[in-house]
Design a protein around this motif. Sequence first.
Motif, PDB file in Angstrom:
ATOM      1  N   THR A  35       0.830  -1.217   0.000  1.00 40.00           N
ATOM      2  CA  THR A  35       0.000   0.000   0.000  1.00 40.00           C
ATOM      3  C   THR A  35       0.858   1.257   0.000  1.00 40.00           C
ATOM      4  O   THR A  35       0.519   2.245  -0.664  1.00 40.00           O
ATOM      5  CB  THR A  35      -0.942  -0.004   1.211  1.00 40.00           C
ATOM      6  OG1 THR A  35      -0.178  -0.162   2.423  1.00 40.00           O
ATOM      7  CG2 THR A  35      -1.951  -1.121   1.102  1.00 40.00           C
ATOM      8  N   THR A  36       1.978   1.224   0.730  1.00 37.82           N
ATOM      9  CA  THR A  36       2.867   2.402   0.752  1.00 37.82           C
ATOM     10  C   THR A  36       3.451   2.667  -0.622  1.00 37.82           C
ATOM     11  O   THR A  36       3.464   3.817  -1.094  1.00 37.82           O
ATOM     12  CB  THR A  36       4.000   2.195   1.766  1.00 37.82           C
ATOM     13  OG1 THR A  36       3.446   2.030   3.077  1.00 37.82           O
ATOM     14  CG2 THR A  36       4.940   3.389   1.772  1.00 37.82           C
ATOM     15  N   THR A  40       2.472   5.900  -2.917  1.00 40.87           N
ATOM     16  CA  THR A  40       3.574   6.776  -3.307  1.00 40.87           C
ATOM     17  C   THR A  40       3.614   6.947  -4.814  1.00 40.87           C
ATOM     18  O   THR A  40       3.831   8.056  -5.318  1.00 40.87           O
ATOM     19  CB  THR A  40       4.915   6.202  -2.813  1.00 40.87           C
ATOM     20  OG1 THR A  40       4.861   6.020  -1.395  1.00 40.87           O
ATOM     21  CG2 THR A  40       6.057   7.155  -3.143  1.00 40.87           C
ATOM     22  N   ARG A  41       3.396   5.876  -5.553  1.00 43.34           N
ATOM     23  CA  ARG A  41       3.352   5.977  -7.011  1.00 43.34           C
ATOM     24  C   ARG A  41       2.216   6.894  -7.464  1.00 43.34           C
ATOM     25  O   ARG A  41       2.400   7.731  -8.360  1.00 43.34           O
ATOM     26  CB  ARG A  41       3.175   4.594  -7.634  1.00 43.34           C
ATOM     27  CG  ARG A  41       4.373   3.688  -7.457  1.00 43.34           C
ATOM     28  CD  ARG A  41       4.169   2.373  -8.177  1.00 43.34           C
ATOM     29  NE  ARG A  41       5.250   1.434  -7.914  1.00 43.34           N
ATOM     30  CZ  ARG A  41       5.393   0.266  -8.514  1.00 43.34           C
ATOM     31  NH1 ARG A  41       4.511  -0.113  -9.416  1.00 43.34           N
ATOM     32  NH2 ARG A  41       6.401  -0.527  -8.215  1.00 43.34           N
ATOM     33  N   VAL A  42       1.052   6.727  -6.847  1.00 42.63           N
ATOM     34  CA  VAL A  42      -0.088   7.589  -7.194  1.00 42.63           C
ATOM     35  C   VAL A  42       0.226   9.039  -6.863  1.00 42.63           C
ATOM     36  O   VAL A  42      -0.075   9.950  -7.648  1.00 42.63           O
ATOM     37  CB  VAL A  42      -1.354   7.118  -6.457  1.00 42.63           C
ATOM     38  CG1 VAL A  42      -2.497   8.100  -6.669  1.00 42.63           C
ATOM     39  CG2 VAL A  42      -1.759   5.726  -6.925  1.00 42.63           C
ATOM     40  N   LEU A  43       0.829   9.278  -5.703  1.00 42.48           N
ATOM     41  CA  LEU A  43       1.179  10.639  -5.296  1.00 42.48           C
ATOM     42  C   LEU A  43       2.180  11.260  -6.260  1.00 42.48           C
ATOM     43  O   LEU A  43       2.009  12.408  -6.696  1.00 42.48           O
ATOM     44  CB  LEU A  43       1.749  10.618  -3.882  1.00 42.48           C
ATOM     45  CG  LEU A  43       2.256  11.958  -3.338  1.00 42.48           C
ATOM     46  CD1 LEU A  43       1.100  12.933  -3.176  1.00 42.48           C
ATOM     47  CD2 LEU A  43       2.988  11.760  -2.012  1.00 42.48           C
ATOM     48  N   PHE A  45       2.771  10.391  -9.369  1.00 41.56           N
ATOM     49  CA  PHE A  45       2.106  10.609 -10.657  1.00 41.56           C
ATOM     50  C   PHE A  45       1.254  11.866 -10.620  1.00 41.56           C
ATOM     51  O   PHE A  45       1.297  12.690 -11.548  1.00 41.56           O
ATOM     52  CB  PHE A  45       1.243   9.393 -11.000  1.00 41.56           C
ATOM     53  CG  PHE A  45       0.440   9.554 -12.255  1.00 41.56           C
ATOM     54  CD1 PHE A  45       0.994   9.245 -13.486  1.00 41.56           C
ATOM     55  CD2 PHE A  45      -0.863  10.030 -12.220  1.00 41.56           C
ATOM     56  CE1 PHE A  45       0.263   9.396 -14.658  1.00 41.56           C
ATOM     57  CE2 PHE A  45      -1.611  10.185 -13.366  1.00 41.56           C
ATOM     58  CZ  PHE A  45      -1.049   9.876 -14.600  1.00 41.56           C
ATOM     59  N   ALA A  46       0.470  12.032  -9.549  1.00 40.74           N
ATOM     60  CA  ALA A  46      -0.445  13.165  -9.461  1.00 40.74           C
ATOM     61  C   ALA A  46       0.301  14.485  -9.339  1.00 40.74           C
ATOM     62  O   ALA A  46      -0.016  15.455 -10.044  1.00 40.74           O
ATOM     63  CB  ALA A  46      -1.388  12.978  -8.264  1.00 40.74           C
ATOM     64  N   VAL A  47       1.300  14.544  -8.479  1.00 37.43           N
ATOM     65  CA  VAL A  47       1.996  15.814  -8.220  1.00 37.43           C
ATOM     66  C   VAL A  47       2.805  16.255  -9.430  1.00 37.43           C
ATOM     67  O   VAL A  47       2.635  17.364  -9.944  1.00 37.43           O
ATOM     68  CB  VAL A  47       2.897  15.683  -6.979  1.00 37.43           C
ATOM     69  CG1 VAL A  47       3.779  16.916  -6.832  1.00 37.43           C
ATOM     70  CG2 VAL A  47       2.062  15.494  -5.724  1.00 37.43           C
ATOM     71  N   PHE A  48       3.687  15.394  -9.914  1.00 39.26           N
ATOM     72  CA  PHE A  48       4.558  15.790 -11.024  1.00 39.26           C
ATOM     73  C   PHE A  48       3.769  15.903 -12.324  1.00 39.26           C
ATOM     74  O   PHE A  48       4.060  16.779 -13.153  1.00 39.26           O
ATOM     75  CB  PHE A  48       5.709  14.792 -11.176  1.00 39.26           C
ATOM     76  CG  PHE A  48       6.745  14.920 -10.103  1.00 39.26           C
ATOM     77  CD1 PHE A  48       7.810  15.794 -10.243  1.00 39.26           C
ATOM     78  CD2 PHE A  48       6.655  14.170  -8.943  1.00 39.26           C
ATOM     79  CE1 PHE A  48       8.763  15.919  -9.263  1.00 39.26           C
ATOM     80  CE2 PHE A  48       7.607  14.288  -7.946  1.00 39.26           C
ATOM     81  CZ  PHE A  48       8.667  15.167  -8.104  1.00 39.26           C
ATOM     82  N   GLY A  49       2.777  15.055 -12.518  1.00 37.65           N
ATOM     83  CA  GLY A  49       1.932  15.176 -13.706  1.00 37.65           C
ATOM     84  C   GLY A  49       1.136  16.461 -13.697  1.00 37.65           C
ATOM     85  O   GLY A  49       1.009  17.135 -14.726  1.00 37.65           O
ATOM     86  N   ALA A  50       0.596  16.827 -12.526  1.00 35.47           N
ATOM     87  CA  ALA A  50      -0.171  18.069 -12.423  1.00 35.47           C
ATOM     88  C   ALA A  50       0.714  19.287 -12.646  1.00 35.47           C
ATOM     89  O   ALA A  50       0.314  20.251 -13.316  1.00 35.47           O
ATOM     90  CB  ALA A  50      -0.848  18.148 -11.060  1.00 35.47           C
ATOM     91  N   VAL A  51       1.921  19.265 -12.090  1.00 35.92           N
ATOM     92  CA  VAL A  51       2.840  20.397 -12.285  1.00 35.92           C
ATOM     93  C   VAL A  51       3.143  20.589 -13.765  1.00 35.92           C
ATOM     94  O   VAL A  51       3.087  21.702 -14.298  1.00 35.92           O
ATOM     95  CB  VAL A  51       4.138  20.179 -11.481  1.00 35.92           C
ATOM     96  CG1 VAL A  51       5.195  21.206 -11.879  1.00 35.92           C
ATOM     97  CG2 VAL A  51       3.858  20.279  -9.985  1.00 35.92           C
ATOM     98  N   LEU A 108       3.943   9.399 -15.259  1.00 34.12           N
ATOM     99  CA  LEU A 108       4.386   8.012 -15.340  1.00 34.12           C
ATOM    100  C   LEU A 108       5.883   7.896 -15.074  1.00 34.12           C
ATOM    101  O   LEU A 108       6.341   6.966 -14.396  1.00 34.12           O
ATOM    102  CB  LEU A 108       4.048   7.439 -16.718  1.00 34.12           C
ATOM    103  CG  LEU A 108       2.558   7.209 -17.017  1.00 34.12           C
ATOM    104  CD1 LEU A 108       2.361   6.780 -18.455  1.00 34.12           C
ATOM    105  CD2 LEU A 108       1.976   6.168 -16.062  1.00 34.12           C
ATOM    106  N   THR A 109       6.653   8.845 -15.615  1.00 37.68           N
ATOM    107  CA  THR A 109       8.098   8.833 -15.372  1.00 37.68           C
ATOM    108  C   THR A 109       8.398   9.044 -13.897  1.00 37.68           C
ATOM    109  O   THR A 109       9.249   8.359 -13.316  1.00 37.68           O
ATOM    110  CB  THR A 109       8.774   9.930 -16.205  1.00 37.68           C
ATOM    111  OG1 THR A 109       8.480   9.733 -17.591  1.00 37.68           O
ATOM    112  CG2 THR A 109      10.283   9.897 -16.015  1.00 37.68           C
ATOM    113  N   ALA A 110       7.705  10.003 -13.282  1.00 38.76           N
ATOM    114  CA  ALA A 110       7.944  10.295 -11.865  1.00 38.76           C
ATOM    115  C   ALA A 110       7.520   9.138 -10.972  1.00 38.76           C
ATOM    116  O   ALA A 110       8.183   8.842  -9.973  1.00 38.76           O
ATOM    117  CB  ALA A 110       7.199  11.565 -11.467  1.00 38.76           C
ATOM    118  N   SER A 111       6.425   8.463 -11.317  1.00 43.30           N
ATOM    119  CA  SER A 111       5.957   7.359 -10.480  1.00 43.30           C
ATOM    120  C   SER A 111       6.977   6.226 -10.426  1.00 43.30           C
ATOM    121  O   SER A 111       7.013   5.462  -9.456  1.00 43.30           O
ATOM    122  CB  SER A 111       4.618   6.834 -10.996  1.00 43.30           C
ATOM    123  OG  SER A 111       4.758   6.252 -12.299  1.00 43.30           O
TER     124      SER A 111
END
Length: 306
Positions: A35-36, A40-43, A45-51, A108-111
């Motif tokens: 789960t961690t 973390t992968r979702v986080l 993906f969301a943060v760097f993708g959104a930026v 995807l790259t960041a995840s």
Amino acid sequence: FRRVLFRSVGAFVLFTGFYTDWLWFVSVDKTEVFTTSLLTRVLMFAVFGAVMAIVIALVMWIAWRTRPTFRGMTPEQASLERYRIAIEPHRRKITAIVALGLGVIAGLTASGEWGTYLLWRNATPFGVKDPQFGLDLSFYTFTLPFVRFVLGFAFTLILMTIVVVVVVQYIYGGLRLQPKGDRATAAAQAQLSLLLGLLVLLKAVSYWFDRFALATQSQQLVAGFTGLKYVDVNAVLPALNVLAAISVLVAFLFFFNVFRRHWVIPVIGAVLLLASSIVVGTIYPMLVQQFQVRLLNIDEIGRAHV
């Protein structure tokens, strides 16, 4: 039907991989690890993708908003006018597709760097300091890899924004290959100057952290020895300091060009930085290696043999 079939197969493959991993972690009673890593992968993906998506969309909007109202009647602009007419009704949709597409790629790259992030997030001091820089050795293991990843992402982000500004400004007449008057509007010059200044300033930061990377190159991070060779301490390290300082100076020349809008000085600065990176960053360390280390028979940690 084929699209539905391909999507169904793809979703099934993803689900089976996910479910198989989950069953394995359940079998070894380590579901919190699964789960961690997943969260973390979702986080990431969301943060760097959104930026990436937000910055690209904002830059495209600014470039469009500052487009010139009068472009001149040249063959180049007459040809581009057809594209502008075709693009304008779908401009928002195109902006969304470009921004979201780059955002998904960045996410995807960041995840994939979730492990690097967790190492940095849960860093623990080793209690042993590097005598060259005075840093705990945990910095090289946990912090430096994540910093280098963030710098790489920032480089990609700025390069993408530069490409977007050039494309949008060219389509809408802010940049011209066959000018009737200036080749670039004041707004286009200001945007490119700011982005190039940020790129060079980021390069200065990269040079600064490259200093610390020298300590891990020889893979001899032990107490009492940083891993830096004689050439690293006496040539490469001073060269990186000089290049970082020059990069900061050149970055401020580009920032000044936002208001001055005269490209001669910042271009000269960029050429100076390029020449310095070759002479100071490459040739000088080679000369030190050749004429001091080999001729004077100095070993890696700086002792001369007689």
